[in-house]
Design a protein around this motif. Structure first.
Motif, PDB file in Angstrom:
ATOM      1  N   ALA A   1      12.340 -17.438 -28.642  1.00  0.00           N
ATOM      2  CA  ALA A   1      12.928 -17.307 -27.306  1.00  0.00           C
ATOM      3  C   ALA A   1      12.344 -16.097 -26.600  1.00  0.00           C
ATOM      4  N   VAL A   2      12.702 -15.968 -25.314  1.00  0.00           N
ATOM      5  CA  VAL A   2      12.362 -14.786 -24.530  1.00  0.00           C
ATOM      6  C   VAL A   2      13.663 -14.094 -24.144  1.00  0.00           C
ATOM      7  N   ALA A   3      13.771 -12.802 -24.462  1.00  0.00           N
ATOM      8  CA  ALA A   3      14.987 -12.055 -24.144  1.00  0.00           C
ATOM      9  C   ALA A   3      15.116 -11.879 -22.635  1.00  0.00           C
ATOM     10  N   GLU A   4      16.273 -12.225 -22.118  1.00  0.00           N
ATOM     11  CA  GLU A   4      16.529 -12.057 -20.694  1.00  0.00           C
ATOM     12  C   GLU A   4      17.147 -10.695 -20.408  1.00  0.00           C
TER      13      GLU A   4
ATOM     14  N   GLY B   1      27.186 -20.296 -27.461  1.00  0.00           N
ATOM     15  CA  GLY B   1      26.247 -19.180 -27.465  1.00  0.00           C
ATOM     16  C   GLY B   1      24.828 -19.550 -27.797  1.00  0.00           C
ATOM     17  N   ALA B   2      24.362 -20.785 -27.436  1.00  0.00           N
ATOM     18  CA  ALA B   2      22.996 -21.167 -27.779  1.00  0.00           C
ATOM     19  C   ALA B   2      21.984 -20.262 -27.108  1.00  0.00           C
ATOM     20  N   GLY B   3      22.326 -19.676 -25.934  1.00  0.00           N
ATOM     21  CA  GLY B   3      21.408 -18.816 -25.214  1.00  0.00           C
ATOM     22  C   GLY B   3      21.749 -17.348 -25.323  1.00  0.00           C
ATOM     23  N   GLU B   4      22.463 -16.981 -26.363  1.00  0.00           N
ATOM     24  CA  GLU B   4      22.878 -15.589 -26.503  1.00  0.00           C
ATOM     25  C   GLU B   4      23.083 -15.219 -27.958  1.00  0.00           C
ATOM     26  N   LEU B   5      22.997 -13.937 -28.217  1.00  0.00           N
ATOM     27  CA  LEU B   5      23.307 -13.391 -29.536  1.00  0.00           C
ATOM     28  C   LEU B   5      24.600 -12.621 -29.416  1.00  0.00           C
ATOM     29  N   ARG B   6      25.587 -12.993 -30.231  1.00  0.00           N
ATOM     30  CA  ARG B   6      26.889 -12.329 -30.207  1.00  0.00           C
ATOM     31  C   ARG B   6      27.109 -11.539 -31.492  1.00  0.00           C
ATOM     32  N   ALA B   7      27.944 -10.527 -31.403  1.00  0.00           N
ATOM     33  CA  ALA B   7      28.271  -9.717 -32.578  1.00  0.00           C
ATOM     34  C   ALA B   7      29.120 -10.534 -33.544  1.00  0.00           C
ATOM     35  N   PRO B   8      28.714 -10.666 -34.804  1.00  0.00           N
ATOM     36  CA  PRO B   8      29.507 -11.426 -35.777  1.00  0.00           C
ATOM     37  C   PRO B   8      30.718 -10.652 -36.299  1.00  0.00           C
TER      38      PRO B   8
ATOM     39  N   VAL C   1      28.819 -10.287 -26.439  1.00  0.00           N
ATOM     40  CA  VAL C   1      27.438 -10.679 -26.175  1.00  0.00           C
ATOM     41  C   VAL C   1      26.536  -9.456 -26.287  1.00  0.00           C
ATOM     42  N   LEU C   2      25.505  -9.564 -27.122  1.00  0.00           N
ATOM     43  CA  LEU C   2      24.578  -8.461 -27.342  1.00  0.00           C
ATOM     44  C   LEU C   2      23.261  -8.659 -26.595  1.00  0.00           C
ATOM     45  N   VAL C   3      22.729  -9.887 -26.691  1.00  0.00           N
ATOM     46  CA  VAL C   3      21.449 -10.218 -26.057  1.00  0.00           C
ATOM     47  C   VAL C   3      21.570 -11.615 -25.458  1.00  0.00           C
TER      48      VAL C   3
END
Length: 633
Positions: A607-610, A560-567, A625-627
């Protein structure tokens, strides 16, 4: 009147606790339950049970109309609220009384006078009970709160006037942080207690948190049962409680007890209650009064030999207190820890309890069973372990041993963190103050991670290749005598191995150019999703992944280096990022509510949000995956 049938307007371990005392007194019990709790132990153990419907607290345990309907349908003549939920709700207490039922708690007018921190402080000040300087006025505008904080000086504590448990509480050390703290505290308080009313207090930075257990009857008698030291806390919530406090002598105990009793009598109090104080340099100041039974009441029961739930029921029946103040005696030392479903950073977790074994010896108030789903809808506390011994040192050692033997596998808990806190030099010396975890938490985490690393390899092999092939054994085990490539990961760090089962039952392991023969240690393990294992090796808990079939580069980079996931599972209550937005490391991107608490999720790098994949009000699951972010060149 004698209580014949008691409805318990609660769930989990406190419902089981009330059932135990009620049945011992010959009182029938009525359990209530949400859809999520249909298989819960309190439902099975009560005399009868009534479904409330709904999943969330707002649709079940917080519905006064449903609870009263259940009481009428079950033929109950009394209601015990437990703690949390509606236990300090004056409207519920009044509604129970208006329905002709016995309320096992203080009168509604006492709850109104004392359950709200602001009104309690007004009453306490009128009776000469020491209070910290602060503001508890009707004007709740941001401008007024900022002005009052500036007047009293920083640091200040922002607190929810209703409720407790650390929810809606924020420490503010400088003026620029106050508006955000007020907004966050107000939102959390509104969600938890249905009221966004706040108060301000001058903050003490290194006090103790002490509380006095008191009991009053309807005949004008009120006594106290000593103090509890609750200074070890995370997120302003207690995780270790003990009595007597290592910092309280008889003179201070007498003064604090007298103030607590005076406050209760001034409010016409009846039943069990707790008056909480901050103590610093021999001076004490009122925090609040909890108009209910406390989570930590078992330590008081241990040193007094009393059953406080039984006392609640006796007083609710109109009987006088069983003892006078001079008849109360104390013996030995008792300590309680709160076992919670949370990771080492105190983030709540949910999941299925796949293996459970409780330690023999200490008291363990819980509602756990194998196959139980720990829901994100309720508080993260799973149970309470309590030890009682002639000395404090003996009680500490007994509790550490009990935590080491306890097994709860399938989701993260704070089991090992609690043991490390108990064994810390500051705690053993009786010097753990409220900032204890703020100061020592990181060092404790590092120590626990070192313990995990020391057993990682052997534990991973034991989980994947148990000596006795059973339910946890991988399909086929080691199918041939030739070395098999294996890659195990712990905390995102993979280790490449070649493993061969030798003729004598030992494992021959080649790693980093060295070959060693090793036995499988005694370990308990359960298999989770996506090749993950939860292992308890001795007293050590760790999570291991079999990443043999993942690309090495992906594993090394970290999932998940390129994403934010729910913990964790929860509800999205705020989204502060949009597609195309440039974010900096540390910026809050989303706020998720889980187990009654709000958690801000921050960017881990610039980073820039995609794309943003969730919206406010949406329920999310662990690892969702959140962002996502644009790839960085």
């Amino acid at each position: 009147m004698k209580i014949r049938r008691l409805l318990i307007a609660n769930r989990g371990e406190i419902a089981r606790r009330v059932i135990r005392s009620a049945h011992a007194m010959g009182i029938e019990t009525v359990a209530v339950y949400s859809q999520a709790d249909a298989q819960a132990l309190h439902v099975r153990e009560a005399t009868m049970a009534c479904a409330l419907g709904g999943l969330a607290s707002a649709d079940s345990y917080l519905r006064i109309d449903k609870l009263l309907a259940a009481a009428v349908a079950a033929g109950a003549d009394a209601v015990h609220p437990g703690y949390g939920f509606l236990s300090e709700n004056a409207e519920f207490a009044q509604a129970v009384a208006d329905a002709g039922l016995v309320w096992v708690g203080p009168p509604a007018q006492s709850i109104r006078a004392l359950g709200n921190k602001a009104s309690a402080k007004h009453l306490a000040q009128a009776r000469g009970v020491p209070c910290l300087p602060g503001y508890q006025g009707e004007d709740q505008s941001d401008e007024r709160l900022v002005a009052e904080a500036t007047r009293m000086g920083f640091p200040v504590m922002v607190k929810a006037a209703a409720g407790g448990g650390g929810r809606g509480m924020r420490l503010v050390t400088e003026p620029g942080l106050l508006p955000g703290a007020v907004q966050s505290a107000r939102s959390e308080a509104q969600a938890a207690f249905g009221s966004g009313e706040l108060l301000l207090e001058r903050a003490l930075l290194a006090p103790r948190h002490l509380e006095i257990q008191l009991f009053a009857d309807s005949h004008g008698s009120c006594i106290h049962l000593g103090e509890r030291d609750c200074s070890v806390q995370r997120r302003h919530q207690k995780i270790i409680e003990e009595t007597p406090s290592p910092a309280v002598g008889e003179a201070l105990r007498k003064r604090m007890g007298a103030c607590a009793v005076e406050l209760a009598l001034a409010a016409g109090y009846v039943g069990a209650g707790t008056v909480e104080f901050l103590v610093e340099d021999g001076s004490f100041y009122l925090m609040e009064m909890n108009t209910r039974l406390q989570v930590e009441h078992p330590v008081t029961e241990a040193v007094t030999g009393l059953d406080l739930v039984q006392w609640q029921l006796l007083v609710a029946q109109g009987e006088p207190l069983p003892l006078a103040q001079h008849e109360v005696t104390f013996s030995g030392h008792a300590i309680e820890v709160r076992l919670c479903a949370e990771d080492e950073n105190f983030i709540p977790q949910s999941g299925v309890v796949q293996a459970f074994c409780e330690p023999l010896g200490p008291r363990f108030d819980h509602a756990l069973f194998e196959g139980m789903m720990v829901s994100p809808l309720y508080d993260s506390m799973l149970g309470k372990l309590i030890t009682h011994a002639p000395t404090r040192e003996q009680a500490i050692d007994l509790l550490i041993g009990a935590l080491d033997r306890l097994q709860v596998l399938g989701l993260p808990t704070n089991r090992r963190f609690l043991a490390a806190c108990l064994d810390h030099g500051d705690f053993r010396a009786g010097q753990a103050l409220i900032p204890f975890l703020q100061v020592q938490g990181d060092a404790i985490r590092v120590s626990l991670q070192k313990q995990e690393q020391d057993v990682f390899l052997a534990s991973g092999l034991s989980a994947l290749y148990p000596a006795a092939h059973g339910v946890n054994a991988p399909a086929g085990g080691l199918a041939c005598p030739y070395p098999r490539p294996l890659r195990l990961s712990h905390r995102g760090k993979p280790l490449s191995l070649r493993v061969r089962e030798a003729a004598d039952g030992l494992l021959e392991v080649e790693s980093e150019g060295r070959t060693e023969r090793t036995n499988r240690p005694a370990a308990t393990s359960v298999k989770l999703e996506n090749g993950r294992w939860h292992v308890q090796s001795g007293a050590v808990d760790l999570f291991i992944e079999d990443v043999s079939f993942e690309a090495a580069g992906a594993t090394a980079r970290g999932a998940g280096a390129g994403e934010l996931r729910a913990p964790f599972n929860g509800k999205v209550i705020a989204v502060k990022v949009a597609a195309g937005m440039q974010v900096a490391r540390g910026d809050t991107l989303l706020v998720i509510e889980s187990m009654k608490l709000e958690h801000a999720l921050a960017a881990t790098r610039d980073a820039v949000a995609e794309a943003v994949h969730v919206e406010p009000g949406q329920q999310v699951a662990t690892s969702q995956v959140l962002v996502t972010f644009h790839a960085q060149s």
